[in-house]
Motif scaffolding. Sequence first.
Motif, PDB file in Angstrom:
ATOM      1  N   UNK A   1      35.781  48.708  50.062  1.00 23.04           N
ATOM      2  CA  UNK A   1      35.042  47.500  50.420  1.00 23.04           C
ATOM      3  C   UNK A   1      34.153  47.053  49.257  1.00 23.04           C
ATOM      4  N   UNK A   2      33.594  48.039  48.537  1.00 25.63           N
ATOM      5  CA  UNK A   2      32.763  47.700  47.382  1.00 25.63           C
ATOM      6  C   UNK A   2      33.609  47.055  46.292  1.00 25.63           C
ATOM      7  N   UNK A   3      34.836  47.561  46.096  1.00 25.86           N
ATOM      8  CA  UNK A   3      35.749  46.990  45.102  1.00 25.86           C
ATOM      9  C   UNK A   3      36.098  45.549  45.481  1.00 25.86           C
ATOM     10  N   UNK A   4      36.423  45.330  46.758  1.00 26.94           N
ATOM     11  CA  UNK A   4      36.760  43.978  47.208  1.00 26.94           C
ATOM     12  C   UNK A   4      35.558  43.052  47.131  1.00 26.94           C
ATOM     13  N   UNK A   5      34.377  43.645  47.399  1.00 31.20           N
ATOM     14  CA  UNK A   5      33.167  42.845  47.396  1.00 31.20           C
ATOM     15  C   UNK A   5      32.817  42.275  46.033  1.00 31.20           C
ATOM     16  N   UNK A   6      33.335  42.873  44.964  1.00 27.17           N
ATOM     17  CA  UNK A   6      33.088  42.355  43.622  1.00 27.17           C
ATOM     18  C   UNK A   6      33.818  41.030  43.393  1.00 27.17           C
ATOM     19  N   UNK A   7      34.824  40.770  44.244  1.00 26.43           N
ATOM     20  CA  UNK A   7      35.596  39.523  44.169  1.00 26.43           C
ATOM     21  C   UNK A   7      36.077  39.254  42.735  1.00 26.43           C
ATOM     22  N   UNK A   8      36.764  40.267  42.182  1.00 27.39           N
ATOM     23  CA  UNK A   8      37.308  40.132  40.836  1.00 27.39           C
ATOM     24  C   UNK A   8      38.337  39.006  40.803  1.00 27.39           C
ATOM     25  N   UNK A   9      38.276  38.183  39.767  1.00 24.97           N
ATOM     26  CA  UNK A   9      39.232  37.079  39.645  1.00 24.97           C
ATOM     27  C   UNK A   9      40.500  37.487  38.908  1.00 24.97           C
ATOM     28  N   UNK A  10      40.471  38.657  38.262  1.00 22.22           N
ATOM     29  CA  UNK A  10      41.712  39.172  37.670  1.00 22.22           C
ATOM     30  C   UNK A  10      41.710  40.691  37.722  1.00 22.22           C
ATOM     31  N   UNK A  11      42.908  41.252  37.909  1.00 25.57           N
ATOM     32  CA  UNK A  11      43.128  42.697  37.830  1.00 25.57           C
ATOM     33  C   UNK A  11      44.389  42.887  37.003  1.00 25.57           C
ATOM     34  N   UNK A  12      44.263  43.604  35.886  1.00 22.78           N
ATOM     35  CA  UNK A  12      45.360  43.680  34.916  1.00 22.78           C
ATOM     36  C   UNK A  12      45.604  45.109  34.445  1.00 22.78           C
ATOM     37  N   UNK A  13      46.840  45.372  34.067  1.00 18.83           N
ATOM     38  CA  UNK A  13      47.167  46.555  33.263  1.00 18.83           C
ATOM     39  C   UNK A  13      47.313  46.070  31.831  1.00 18.83           C
ATOM     40  N   UNK A  14      46.502  46.639  30.914  1.00 14.47           N
ATOM     41  CA  UNK A  14      46.513  46.167  29.530  1.00 14.47           C
ATOM     42  C   UNK A  14      46.640  47.328  28.566  1.00 14.47           C
ATOM     43  N   UNK A  15      47.118  47.004  27.363  1.00 11.83           N
ATOM     44  CA  UNK A  15      47.104  47.943  26.245  1.00 11.83           C
ATOM     45  C   UNK A  15      46.230  47.331  25.156  1.00 11.83           C
ATOM     46  N   UNK A  16      45.262  48.088  24.644  1.00  9.63           N
ATOM     47  CA  UNK A  16      44.359  47.588  23.617  1.00  9.63           C
ATOM     48  C   UNK A  16      45.071  47.603  22.271  1.00  9.63           C
ATOM     49  N   UNK A  17      45.158  46.450  21.626  1.00  8.99           N
ATOM     50  CA  UNK A  17      45.805  46.348  20.317  1.00  8.99           C
ATOM     51  C   UNK A  17      44.797  46.485  19.184  1.00  8.99           C
ATOM     52  N   UNK A  18      43.700  45.760  19.243  1.00 11.69           N
ATOM     53  CA  UNK A  18      42.674  45.820  18.207  1.00 11.69           C
ATOM     54  C   UNK A  18      41.404  45.187  18.755  1.00 11.69           C
TER      55      UNK A  18
END
Length: 565
Positions: A454-471
Amino acid sequence: MGSCARLLLLWGCYAVAAGLSGVAGASSRCEKACNPRMGNLALGRKLWADTTCGQNATELYCFYSENADLTCRQPKCDKCNAAHPHLAHLPSAMADSSFRFPRTWWQSAEDVHREKIQLDLEAEFYFTHLIMVFKSPRPAAMVLERSQDFGKTWKPYKYFATNCSATFGLEDDVVKKGAICTSRYSSPFPCTGGEVIFRALSPPYDAENPYSAKVQEQLKITNLRVQLLKRQSCPCQKNDLNAKPQHFTHYAIYDFIVKGSCFCNGHADHCIPVDGFRPVKAPGAFHVVHGKCMCKHNTAGSHCQHCAPLYNDRPWEAADGRTGAPKECRMCSCHPVGSAILPFSSVTFCDPSNGDCPCKPGVAGPHCDRCMVGYWGFGAYGCRPCDCAGSCDPLTGDCISSSTDIDWYHEVPDFHSMYNKSEPTWEWEDEQGFSALRHSGKCECKEQVLGNSKAFCGMKYSYVLKIKILSAHDKGSHAEVNVKIKKVLKSTKLKILRGKRTLYPESWTNRGCTCPILNPGLEYLVAGHEDVRTGKLVVNMKSFVQHWKPSLGRKVMDILKKECK
């Protein structure tokens, strides 16, 4: 049919007019802008036609020719049968050598009104001009088209008609220069041997750099086709009362010459076959123009369309065909001490889009040759955070009070010598903070824990992604992290696609570093908010950032689907 001398003249004149042959000859070793040799793209490739004379059974056909004074000769008649080599007139006859086999031709079936001829290429090529030599009278109407996406979409190059206005509703380039339609090649005379010539690089394009985006749009093709829309009778037929009209209702073409070259952006003078391509076995096949570039100027790719690894001192550019400048990329000079080696790699690579090097913790600059503001002690392990409320001396670590803050590039001679003068000089203020990235073990950041859904949902994130850091790079007033988005789990206000993107961490000024920590080469699950006004993806202390694990991805997806409404 035109003489060999006339055809050779056309061949040479149009190649030079296209602006490519001259560039290719500028240097035999391709020290300047260069281009592979030009040739007939139809050689060694299959030409397609809708019909062929005698496709189902033997057909009788006749053709007229005229004397030099345009008086008519008696028609000559013969038989065609596609199944018998001596009677066949297949599409491949248009693509054999015009000099070794001048009297071979393709012929359509009898009484065909509309016909299509098509050449499909296995890669992108430069197309400069087309020469068609007809055995039958030239069509009263036809259109030349090209595709640049392997046949998905088509655009017209030129319309041909005896009357452009009546046939297509277009102006005639005989009257209006530059019009897309012409009546120059639609006369019924000569009844045989009439030519159709088209230049892809005609005014206003012929004065342009042949590697510019504007000219590439005009020259680059993957497919070429000609649609023959309306037959035209030889005028001699009207005077011959004994002629049977049905035997004269064929399209027939001696030669279909598609002049062009391998497409290499001015960075190669030689090409080899594209993987998997096999030339058609036919006369002249050894003169095939191949489509995979052997790149020069430290470029790479099938068309030399990006920089070779390690040669990224600036973004890739096509060569300049007008000035001859090769726009060569040099070896990117990543600092041997400040540059990082990515996980599972033994070589330092820089970002191909901008030439920036991956830096060690606390290190900044496109070449990773200095400490970030708020860091000191440039060395083998990077730079360490200043133990100050403000900035510190980059060599000694001594604190510098806010009242005496100065541009430290100019204070320290050793670092000033490495400073790139093309970059702006930044005036730092306390509230701008001291952004830092990649400082594992040197900065304490509170990590978000995925506990209460519920705390995670409550943040109302506008994006959730899997990313790889390039630089990651310190831009002075802000930090930027170049990432590759590998999966989009959630996206609301802005459209987010897979591929390269930039994240914008908000500086955590009272700690002298940027949280959360994002290390190059590693994969993370990131949940955060979007700045809809600027389109930026923001990362701050409210963001959820954890090292990617498949189990974590599944858990978050389950929460998003079931818990977050």
